[in-house]
Design a protein around this motif. Structure first.
Motif, PDB file in Angstrom:
ATOM      1  N   ILE A 118      78.393 -25.973  99.839  1.00  0.00           N
ATOM      2  CA  ILE A 118      78.683 -24.980  98.799  1.00  0.00           C
ATOM      3  C   ILE A 118      79.964 -25.334  98.043  1.00  0.00           C
ATOM      4  O   ILE A 118      80.007 -25.313  96.809  1.00  0.00           O
ATOM      5  CB  ILE A 118      78.804 -23.582  99.429  1.00  0.00           C
ATOM      6  CG1 ILE A 118      77.430 -23.134  99.953  1.00  0.00           C
ATOM      7  CG2 ILE A 118      79.333 -22.575  98.411  1.00  0.00           C
ATOM      8  CD1 ILE A 118      77.483 -21.837 100.723  1.00  0.00           C
ATOM      9  N   TYR A 154      80.149 -26.316  94.054  1.00  0.00           N
ATOM     10  CA  TYR A 154      80.902 -25.509  93.082  1.00  0.00           C
ATOM     11  C   TYR A 154      81.972 -26.337  92.372  1.00  0.00           C
ATOM     12  O   TYR A 154      82.259 -26.119  91.197  1.00  0.00           O
ATOM     13  CB  TYR A 154      81.544 -24.314  93.786  1.00  0.00           C
ATOM     14  CG  TYR A 154      80.557 -23.256  94.240  1.00  0.00           C
ATOM     15  CD1 TYR A 154      79.207 -23.367  93.936  1.00  0.00           C
ATOM     16  CD2 TYR A 154      80.972 -22.159  94.981  1.00  0.00           C
ATOM     17  CE1 TYR A 154      78.295 -22.403  94.353  1.00  0.00           C
ATOM     18  CE2 TYR A 154      80.064 -21.185  95.406  1.00  0.00           C
ATOM     19  CZ  TYR A 154      78.728 -21.323  95.092  1.00  0.00           C
ATOM     20  OH  TYR A 154      77.834 -20.373  95.513  1.00  0.00           O
ATOM     21  N   SER A 212      73.519 -22.738  95.432  1.00  0.00           N
ATOM     22  CA  SER A 212      73.556 -21.653  96.417  1.00  0.00           C
ATOM     23  C   SER A 212      72.190 -21.471  97.070  1.00  0.00           C
ATOM     24  O   SER A 212      72.089 -21.271  98.285  1.00  0.00           O
ATOM     25  CB  SER A 212      73.993 -20.352  95.747  1.00  0.00           C
ATOM     26  OG  SER A 212      75.261 -20.496  95.137  1.00  0.00           O
ATOM     27  N   ARG A 213      71.143 -21.572  96.262  1.00  0.00           N
ATOM     28  CA  ARG A 213      69.796 -21.387  96.803  1.00  0.00           C
ATOM     29  C   ARG A 213      69.402 -22.548  97.716  1.00  0.00           C
ATOM     30  O   ARG A 213      68.745 -22.347  98.744  1.00  0.00           O
ATOM     31  CB  ARG A 213      68.794 -21.242  95.662  1.00  0.00           C
ATOM     32  CG  ARG A 213      67.398 -20.848  96.141  1.00  0.00           C
ATOM     33  CD  ARG A 213      66.486 -20.518  94.971  1.00  0.00           C
ATOM     34  NE  ARG A 213      65.187 -20.075  95.468  1.00  0.00           N
ATOM     35  CZ  ARG A 213      64.198 -20.896  95.809  1.00  0.00           C
ATOM     36  NH1 ARG A 213      64.374 -22.206  95.681  1.00  0.00           N
ATOM     37  NH2 ARG A 213      63.053 -20.425  96.255  1.00  0.00           N
TER      38      ARG A 213
END
Length: 465
Positions: free
Chosen positions: A382, A386, A423-424
């Motif tokens: 993650i 990002y 995220s998914r």
């Protein structure tokens, strides 16, 4: 009934099984063991068997041959496993299958194959025997047999056997072409479409850049296939205990380890030659890509975190190959974005494998992770994803970017889509619902395809509107 092992009872070759197992255990010791070939193949087999770690219970046995041997024995006949593989392998296989009254293999001095096997069987069973084999080397044995059964033999071997006076029966086996095609994993070649990224970022190079980029794509794809073969051969033991990977061609016996080993230099040679036709620089990049792939398969994938970094590097190297092929320099922005986004995808791949391992209650012998590392790996995925989005946002805000694109404001729409997509991916991988390769998942999952399609539409509009 005397039954051969390699290529007959077994849809593989124990010499190459032992070789790749030994390489996965200790590459340097295996290289030293190869020197024993000067003392004969039997001595080499003995050394490789000592270095290898093979689980005979998971080997790809031929079900039809097993049933033939079982039926022969139940009818009151005697059965013998007679193989050129080392005696210790013959004993383990016989003990596991419990089909043979006796088992004979090479003893480190005599290689029990061809004429040597024929002489041994004639002396061991003077009353006569039926021999089950598969190769040209078995013709010498069939000459002294009273009955012959060939398994997946070549047309030439079949013709020679039919021309002899020995009553013969032939058992067919599927051709290895389909197995080799699957082992090369052409579906994974789409990853090499990353070579197009430099042209997308700087479309001024135009159509003339397409030909060298296509050559770079094909070169990387062939080199990648050679690497996939090496990886699968080294991972045979783990793959055979994996709920999905056990269906891979080598693990399932759909492709012989011998044929796969011989295919590796052919694929690599074609890849390097094609790269050289474009430029020496591309040759160097493709060679570096292959060496990094091999290093990953042999050693680096066993080291925690290093494996993720190497996977990210291999993805980035594909973009570099595209830039080298078209003769353009790569900006820091592209390299920074690539580093973070591919680190995230590599971490997602490892997260999916850890989830599978925990669900199945299995432990992989060639990984440095434990199931409880899932939380940390998901955080790394993650965070890195990002950061890639942040790099993209800063790039879009650059004055040079604003001047290069016709509608640069459309690029802002990619940022929230990437946040959702990353995220998914992590969520799905953590639930155990992802294919173990996120790149395959990305183009097969409907939601993921929709997000990628929107991102492509926004990038297209930014360039051409």
């Amino acid at each position: 009934m005397a039954v051969d092992l390699d290529g007959t009872l077994l849809r593989s070759d124990m010499l190459f099984e032992s070789l790749w197992s030994a390489l996965s255990q200790d590459a340097w010791a295996t290289a030293r063991a190869m020197a024993s070939l000067g003392s004969g193949r039997a001595q080499l087999k003995r050394r490789l068997t000592e270095l290898s770690d093979i689980d005979v219970t998971t080997l790809p046995y031929d079900g039809e041959v097993v049933e033939r041997v079982r039926a022969w024995r139940e009818a009151g006949g005697r059965t013998a496993l007679v193989t050129a593989s080392d005696q210790s392998i013959a004993d383990q296989v016989a003990g596991h299958l419990d089909l043979f009254d006796e088992a004979h293999g090479s003893d480190g001095q005599c290689n029990l194959k061809g004429a040597e096997k024929a002489t041994f069987l004639a002396e061991r069973f003077p009353e006569g025997f039926t021999y089950v084999g598969d190769s040209t080397a078995d013709l010498a044995v069939w000459e002294k047999a009273e009955g012959a059964i060939s398994v997946g033999a070549s047309p030439r071997t079949r013709a020679a056997l039919d021309a002899s006076a020995v009553p013969a029966e032939h058992l067919d086996r599927a051709t290895p072409i389909e197995g080799l095609s699957r082992a090369m994993r052409p579906q994974q070649w789409m990853k090499n479409l990353l070579v197009l990224i430099p042209l997308v970022v700087d479309p001024s190079y135009g159509v003339p850049a397409l030909l060298p980029i296509i050559a770079a794509f094909l070169s990387l794809s062939l080199a990648a296939s050679a690497g996939y073969l090496i990886n699968d051969l080294l991972d045979l033991k783990d793959d055979r205990s994996h709920p999905r990977k056990r269906t891979r061609p080598f693990a399932a016996g759909d492709l012989s380890t011998a044929l796969g080993t011989m295919a590796i230099p052919v694929l690599l040679g074609c890849a390097l030659l094609l790269a050289l036709l474009v430029s020496p620089a591309l040759l160097a990049v493709v060679a570096l890509y292959f060496m990094a792939t091999v290093a990953y398969s042999v050693r680096l994938k066993q080291h925690t975190l290093i494996d993720i970094c190497v996977l990210a590097f291999l993805f980035t190297l594909r973009i570099i190959a595209g830039g080298v092929a078209m003769g353009s320099g790569l900006s820091v922005w592209i390299l920074a974005f690539s580093m973070f986004i591919f680190f995230a995808l590599a971490a997602v791949k490892r997260l999916a494998e850890l989830t599978d391992s925990e669900t199945a209650g299995r432990v992989t012998s060639r990984r440095g992770y434990q199931p409880e590392d899932r939380r940390v790996v998901s955080q790394m995925a993650i965070t890195s994803g990002y950061l890639a989005v942040l790099v993209l946002a800063l790039y879009v805000d650059e004055p040079q970017t604003q001047a290069k694109f016709g509608a640069p404001w459309l690029l802002w729409g990619i940022c929230p889509l990437l946040i959702f997509w990353i995220s998914r991916l992590v969520l799905v991988a953590d639930r155990g619902e992802m294919h173990d390769d996120p790149m395959i998942f990305a183009v097969t999952n409907p939601t993921s395809r929709l997000v990628i399609g929107f991102c492509a539409a926004l990038a297209f509009g930014a360039v051409f509107l």
